[in-house]
Motif scaffolding. Structure first.
Motif, PDB file in Angstrom:
ATOM      1  N   GLU A   1       0.840  -1.191   0.000  1.00 44.10           N
ATOM      2  CA  GLU A   1       0.000   0.000   0.000  1.00 44.10           C
ATOM      3  C   GLU A   1       0.878   1.245   0.000  1.00 44.10           C
ATOM      4  N   THR A   2       0.253   2.382  -0.229  1.00 40.84           N
ATOM      5  CA  THR A   2       1.009   3.637  -0.201  1.00 40.84           C
ATOM      6  C   THR A   2       1.539   3.913   1.203  1.00 40.84           C
ATOM      7  N   THR A   3       0.672   3.718   2.218  1.00 40.34           N
ATOM      8  CA  THR A   3       1.070   3.902   3.617  1.00 40.34           C
ATOM      9  C   THR A   3       0.505   2.750   4.426  1.00 40.34           C
ATOM     10  N   GLU A   4       1.354   2.159   5.264  1.00 39.92           N
ATOM     11  CA  GLU A   4       0.913   1.022   6.080  1.00 39.92           C
ATOM     12  C   GLU A   4       1.568   1.105   7.451  1.00 39.92           C
ATOM     13  N   ASP A   5       0.814   0.706   8.487  1.00 37.34           N
ATOM     14  CA  ASP A   5       1.331   0.599   9.855  1.00 37.34           C
ATOM     15  C   ASP A   5       1.455  -0.872  10.224  1.00 37.34           C
ATOM     16  N   PHE A   6       2.553  -1.222  10.844  1.00 35.30           N
ATOM     17  CA  PHE A   6       2.788  -2.597  11.280  1.00 35.30           C
ATOM     18  C   PHE A   6       3.137  -2.584  12.769  1.00 35.30           C
ATOM     19  N   TYR A   7       2.567  -3.545  13.509  1.00 36.89           N
ATOM     20  CA  TYR A   7       2.779  -3.623  14.954  1.00 36.89           C
ATOM     21  C   TYR A   7       3.428  -4.967  15.275  1.00 36.89           C
ATOM     22  N   PHE A   8       4.384  -4.940  16.186  1.00 42.99           N
ATOM     23  CA  PHE A   8       5.147  -6.142  16.546  1.00 42.99           C
ATOM     24  C   PHE A   8       5.203  -6.244  18.067  1.00 42.99           C
ATOM     25  N   SER A   9       4.692  -7.331  18.580  1.00 44.45           N
ATOM     26  CA  SER A   9       4.762  -7.568  20.021  1.00 44.45           C
ATOM     27  C   SER A   9       6.125  -8.161  20.352  1.00 44.45           C
ATOM     28  N   LEU A  10       6.838  -7.524  21.262  1.00 44.84           N
ATOM     29  CA  LEU A  10       8.187  -7.940  21.621  1.00 44.84           C
ATOM     30  C   LEU A  10       8.279  -8.134  23.131  1.00 44.84           C
ATOM     31  N   PRO A  11       9.105  -9.077  23.580  1.00 49.56           N
ATOM     32  CA  PRO A  11       9.252  -9.274  25.028  1.00 49.56           C
ATOM     33  C   PRO A  11       9.925  -8.090  25.707  1.00 49.56           C
ATOM     34  N   LYS A  12      10.780  -7.403  24.977  1.00 48.76           N
ATOM     35  CA  LYS A  12      11.485  -6.256  25.544  1.00 48.76           C
ATOM     36  C   LYS A  12      11.673  -5.198  24.470  1.00 48.76           C
ATOM     37  N   LYS A  13      11.922  -3.984  24.920  1.00 47.72           N
ATOM     38  CA  LYS A  13      12.177  -2.879  24.005  1.00 47.72           C
ATOM     39  C   LYS A  13      13.418  -3.164  23.169  1.00 47.72           C
ATOM     40  N   ALA A  14      13.335  -2.797  21.908  1.00 46.98           N
ATOM     41  CA  ALA A  14      14.458  -3.070  21.005  1.00 46.98           C
ATOM     42  C   ALA A  14      15.619  -2.124  21.268  1.00 46.98           C
ATOM     43  N   LYS A  15      16.815  -2.678  21.228  1.00 45.01           N
ATOM     44  CA  LYS A  15      18.046  -1.873  21.290  1.00 45.01           C
ATOM     45  C   LYS A  15      18.482  -1.459  19.884  1.00 45.01           C
ATOM     46  N   ILE A  16      18.169  -2.330  18.903  1.00 42.38           N
ATOM     47  CA  ILE A  16      18.518  -2.073  17.505  1.00 42.38           C
ATOM     48  C   ILE A  16      17.301  -2.406  16.649  1.00 42.38           C
ATOM     49  N   VAL A  17      17.000  -1.557  15.683  1.00 42.90           N
ATOM     50  CA  VAL A  17      15.941  -1.817  14.708  1.00 42.90           C
ATOM     51  C   VAL A  17      16.583  -1.782  13.329  1.00 42.90           C
ATOM     52  N   ARG A  18      16.452  -2.896  12.614  1.00 41.97           N
ATOM     53  CA  ARG A  18      17.074  -2.974  11.281  1.00 41.97           C
ATOM     54  C   ARG A  18      16.009  -3.323  10.245  1.00 41.97           C
ATOM     55  N   ILE A  19      16.007  -2.561   9.167  1.00 42.60           N
ATOM     56  CA  ILE A  19      15.120  -2.812   8.043  1.00 42.60           C
ATOM     57  C   ILE A  19      15.916  -3.530   6.963  1.00 42.60           C
ATOM     58  N   ASP A  20      15.397  -4.655   6.502  1.00 46.17           N
ATOM     59  CA  ASP A  20      16.083  -5.475   5.496  1.00 46.17           C
ATOM     60  C   ASP A  20      17.544  -5.714   5.896  1.00 46.17           C
ATOM     61  N   PRO A  21      17.759  -6.360   7.019  1.00 49.37           N
ATOM     62  CA  PRO A  21      19.117  -6.471   7.561  1.00 49.37           C
ATOM     63  C   PRO A  21      20.080  -7.288   6.708  1.00 49.37           C
ATOM     64  N   GLU A  22      19.557  -8.237   5.925  1.00 49.55           N
ATOM     65  CA  GLU A  22      20.438  -9.072   5.102  1.00 49.55           C
ATOM     66  C   GLU A  22      20.593  -8.532   3.683  1.00 49.55           C
ATOM     67  N   LEU A  23      20.003  -7.365   3.434  1.00 49.13           N
ATOM     68  CA  LEU A  23      20.104  -6.704   2.130  1.00 49.13           C
ATOM     69  C   LEU A  23      19.518  -7.603   1.034  1.00 49.13           C
ATOM     70  N   THR A  24      18.200  -7.728   1.042  1.00 45.92           N
ATOM     71  CA  THR A  24      17.521  -8.648   0.122  1.00 45.92           C
ATOM     72  C   THR A  24      16.496  -7.959  -0.776  1.00 45.92           C
ATOM     73  N   VAL A  25      16.249  -6.652  -0.573  1.00 45.16           N
ATOM     74  CA  VAL A  25      15.206  -5.947  -1.307  1.00 45.16           C
ATOM     75  C   VAL A  25      15.814  -4.749  -2.029  1.00 45.16           C
ATOM     76  N   LEU A  26      15.522  -4.631  -3.305  1.00 47.20           N
ATOM     77  CA  LEU A  26      15.975  -3.486  -4.089  1.00 47.20           C
ATOM     78  C   LEU A  26      15.040  -2.317  -3.822  1.00 47.20           C
ATOM     79  N   ALA A  27      15.419  -1.467  -2.883  1.00 49.92           N
ATOM     80  CA  ALA A  27      14.576  -0.335  -2.516  1.00 49.92           C
ATOM     81  C   ALA A  27      15.439   0.758  -1.923  1.00 49.92           C
ATOM     82  N   GLY A  28      15.025   1.996  -2.156  1.00 50.29           N
ATOM     83  CA  GLY A  28      15.629   3.110  -1.440  1.00 50.29           C
ATOM     84  C   GLY A  28      14.939   3.233  -0.096  1.00 50.29           C
TER      85      GLY A  28
END
Length: 885
Positions: free
Chosen positions: A538-565
């Protein structure tokens, strides 16, 4: 083009209507001739809608035999081409062979011939009786040629080193038609052989096996046979003086050849070849398919390399000395061309719109070899470099694009890095094993044939059971890439992370709203990873993730698998933790990039720490770039304190960063580097930057550096370029004397650039000095090297002397506007006119109008002649009405 449009506008209305009625003509302004415009591309008949499609195959070419006698002294070729073919579906009385500017003396055929006709771009053969489908016919064309394309001589008389005389051919995309007649399009495969006679002491290389070598009079004959089918552009003939290294990969003969003057460094570029072939056999599951694998380096090649079947041509520019440390390597070029032996040669794209099936595969398998040779981090680093290039390009053309005019338009980022990234996304989604299975099936299923993107997609569907229609539609058949703006938030009360993802690319008929899986990773304080994959559609989307603890690091496409800016800059605590993650090399690199331009001391300290201590060279390079971007005194000091990097790749980036600063401290650091640096490439970078400083010792240092020996004279070339930064007319004489005495020491490209510097330095000199430089540049216009002539023409424009305008017009109005020399002359004239007072331009325009009036008269006369000829033709074919009742 401007002259042509003015000329048409000056036509009287009846003649303008006549011009349009006949579909337009080409006007040769220099001679006043009127020529009917015939497309150089024989496939234009298929492109009524402006799109290019594969050529019809009326004949099946079985075999091509070439007998060749090159004349080095006159740069001339005598040849005999024999084609064996059979009509495919219908009887044929006429066959057309692609041929440009061949002087044909005889045509013989196993079938009775009625006539043969040599046109500008083709030889048309007319047979007495139709040749039935499946009936093999042999045609032999005897001809001579002085090729302007496709076949290139490199001789001492042309300014190349003594003892290095050689020639080479280049077929891709459709250049062979300039030196032999044939079917010059990639959708037809056949076997071939080459018989070539050269002076004793020379050697000849071609495709396949050497079946004969012997003395014939004062020459040596070489006979090569390519016994497996390949396409026309993959035929190669290279001959001359060469020295050879030999090895084996199992029973497969390997060799690496260079001109004798280059042989001392040949081993550096041959060291990976056997390992590359072994890796590709393992990775594809298909053994190397040809009789040998040779690579031959040639002077002033028009590209980095060319993957001719079993005998790759490489530029001598890939050769390097050990002094360059790890700055230079041939293994990526070697791997790219070797990968083509499977992708491009064993299977060839059916037409140029599917070129990525050749080039995308070769680019990606080079990255895979990097992963094998240097580790996954190096592979991802190379992929990241490609990704940055792709997403920063505003072009919206798709990978498979039929709107090109010239096939060379396809040889851009879409076929190479973007095509590679399409394959990388497929491999990332399927996993390496399933991807290998699909590629092995593709190679075996389509071996020795031509293929399209649909053929590849069908294999992936067959092997995986998944539909890939949408994938290929958005990534291959549409243009652009997703541009993502991502925001992160943490909701402590719900223990939920929130990501908001926006696709910000402009959506149109050319660029889709993309639908793809996006991996996301959260790492908590204990170092535990929480991996998710979300669907972006979609043009704009919200995603929610339940985690046991607050994240220290947030990585988008960490293994470099998507051709995107991806525009995602986490808050400082997240970013700082990312910089410290020892298991995430790409994360540290992206974190360093995010700090670029920040002037706070904490960011500078973190970049300095990465620059001096990160284990991966790519992260240290990125830190150096980030400090350069910051442009503060503190950033400069951090770079200056890191100039002793042991890894030459990082040291080069540090020095490059220092050249972006302007201060006496920067000057002192660079000057010191020039005195102590041993690597000629890094030394050249530092030296080139000194030219912008007014310090008294700079000019003597640069002049002294002209005589400082280095591989390919790189240090002297850098010193010359430095002279341009603060042009000093007093240096015109010594620079001109140096160039006159040392022309043979410079590669053609570097010498051409030096001519332009000479022009810039001489521009503000006195009249006598400027005229001496002009005469020197005019003399270069007689050089046999087209590239150097073009550079000299450009330099005349830089010199800005109006006395050159007549010479420049000779080239600009030669009637061959697509030639590099003509384009350079047009640009040089534009430079000269831009510096003239308006009155002078008006005078030029008046003279141009007078010239056009003369051309108009010629056009009027030619149109009148054509009308009479047309009327006569119509009368001859119109039946006469019977007399009487």
């Amino acid at each position: 083009m401007r002259r042509f449009l003015i000329l048409i506008c000056l036509l009287p209305l009846p003649l303008r209507a006549e011009w349009h009625a006949h579909g337009g003509w080409e006007v040769c302004a220099c001679k006043g001739h009127l020529l009917r415009s015939f497309p150089l591309d024989p496939d234009a008949a298929h492109a009524g809608n402006g799109r290019k499609y594969a050529r019809d195959r009326e004949i099946d070419v079985k075999h091509v035999r070439l007998e060749l006698d090159p004349d080095f002294d006159h740069r001339f070729l005598s040849g005999k081409a024999t084609l064996t073919f059979a009509p495919i579906a219908k009887p044929l009385t006429e066959v057309r062979l692609d041929a440009v500017d061949l002087a044909v003396s005889a045509v013989e055929s196993s079938a009775a011939m009625k006539d043969w006709d040599v046109g500008k771009t083709a030889i048309t053969l007319t047979f007495t009786q139709p040749i039935a489908p499946g009936t093999e016919t042999t045609v032999t064309v005897t001809y001579t040629a002085e090729p302007e394309d496709g076949w290139f001589f490199r001789t001492e008389a042309m300014g190349y080193p003594k003892g290095d005389d050689h020639f080479w051919t280049q077929g891709e995309p459709e250049r062979h038609r300039h030196w032999f007649p044939g079917y010059d399009y990639p959708n037809e495969r056949f076997t071939s052989e080459v018989i070539c006679r050269v002076p004793k002491g020379m050697t000849v290389l071609s495709n396949g096996r050497l079946v004969e070598e012997g003395v014939v009079g004062d020459k040596t004959l070489f006979h090569w046979k390519q016994e497996e089918e390949h396409v026309n552009y993959l035929i190669s003939v290279v001959g001359g003086h060469f020295k050879k290294l030999e090895a084996k990969h199992g029973d497969l003969p390997l060799a690496f050849l260079t001109p004798p003057s280059e042989f001392a460094v040949a081993e550096n570029s041959f060291r990976d070849t056997a390992a590359i072939l072994a890796f590709f056999e393992e990775e594809t599951g298909v053994k190397y398919p040809w009789a040998k694998y040779y690579s031959v380096c040639v002077a002033d090649f028009i590209a980095g390399g060319m993957e001719n079947t079993s005998v790759t041509t490489l530029t001598t520019g890939t050769l390097f000395s050990s002094e360059s440390e790890n700055l230079r390597t041939s293994h990526r070029l070697d791997a790219h061309e070797a990968a083509h032996q499977w992708f491009g040669n064993l299977i060839t794209c059916k037409d140029w719109s599917h070129l990525w099936l050749n080039e995308g595969f070769a680019t990606y398998y080079t990255h895979l070899y990097d992963g094998k040779k240097s580790g996954e981090d190096e592979m991802r680093y190379q992929l990241l470099g490609d990704l940055r290039q792709i997403v920063s390009n505003p072009d919206e053309k798709p990978i498979v694009w039929r709107g090109y005019e010239d096939p060379m338009e396809q040889f851009d980022y879409r076929a190479y890095p973007k095509g590679s990234w399409v394959l990388h996304m497929l491999r990332s989604q399927l996993g390496p094993d399933l991807f290998r299975a699909a590629i092995k099936t593709y190679l075996e299923r389509h071996r020795n044939t031509v293929a399209t993107t649909h053929d590849l997609a069908a294999i992936f569907e067959e092997v995986s059971g998944r539909s890939w229609d949408e994938f290929f539609d958005q990534w291959v058949f549409h243009g652009g890439e997703p541009q993502l703006k991502i925001d992160y938030a943490w909701d402590e009360s719900r223990a939920q992370a929130k990501l908001t993802v926006r696709q910000t690319q402009k959506v149109s008929e050319a660029v889709m709203l993309f639908d793809f899986p996006l991996p996301v990773r959260f790492i908590d304080e204990e170092g535990k990873r929480h991996d998710f994959t979300v669907r972006i559609h979609e043009t704009t989307e919200d995603f929610y993730f339940s985690l046991p603890k607050k994240a220290k690091i947030v990585r988008i496409d960490p293994e470099l698998t998507v051709l995107a800016g991806i525009d995602f800059t986490p808050a400082n605590p997240l970013l700082h933790a990312q910089l410290e993650d020892p298991d995430d090399t790409i994360g540290r690199l992206l974190g360093a990039a995010a700090l670029g331009g920040r002037k706070d001391q904490d960011s500078l300290d973190r970049l300095g720490k990465l620059l001096k201590g990160d284990p991966f060279h790519g992260v240290r390079i990125e830190a150096a770039r980030a400090l350069t971007k910051t442009q503060t005194r503190e950033a400069f000091e951090m770079l200056a304190s890191s100039v002793d990097q042991s890894d030459a790749r990082v040291r080069e980036e540090v020095v490059a960063g220092l050249t972006k600063f302007y201060s006496q401290s920067a000057y002192a650091t660079l000057h010191e580097q020039v005195t102590k640096e041993k690597n000629p490439d890094i030394l050249a970078d530092a030296l080139a930057a000194l030219g912008k400083y007014p310090n008294e010792e700079v000019r003597p240092l640069l002049l002294a550096s002209l005589d400082r020996g280095s591989f390919r004279n790189r240090v002297a070339s850098a010193a010359i370029q430095a002279l341009r930064l603060s042009p000093d007319p007093s240096l015109a004489h010594p620079l001109r004397d140096h160039l006159a005495a040392n022309a043979s020491k410079y590669p053609t490209y570097d010498y051409g650039r030096a001519l332009d510097v000479l022009a810039a330095v001489s521009k503000e000199a006195d009249d006598a000095t400027r005229e001496e430089t002009r005469i020197f540049l005019l003399a270069q216009l007689e050089d046999p090297r087209e590239g150097l002539r073009g550079a000299a023409i450009g330099a005349l424009g830089t010199l800005g002397d109006p006395r050159s305008i007549g010479v420049l017009r000779t080239f600009a109005e030669s009637g061959e506007s697509d030639r590099p020399e003509a384009k350079a002359a047009v640009e040089a004239i534009r430079k000269l006119n831009a510096e003239k007072p308006q009155a002078a331009e008006v005078g030029d325009l008046r003279r141009e109008v007078l010239d056009l009036q003369s051309e108009l008269k010629t056009l009027r006369d030619s149109l009148d002649t054509l009308k009479k000829q047309t009327d006569a033709t119509l009368k001859s074919v119109t039946p006469t009405a019977p007399k009487g009742g």
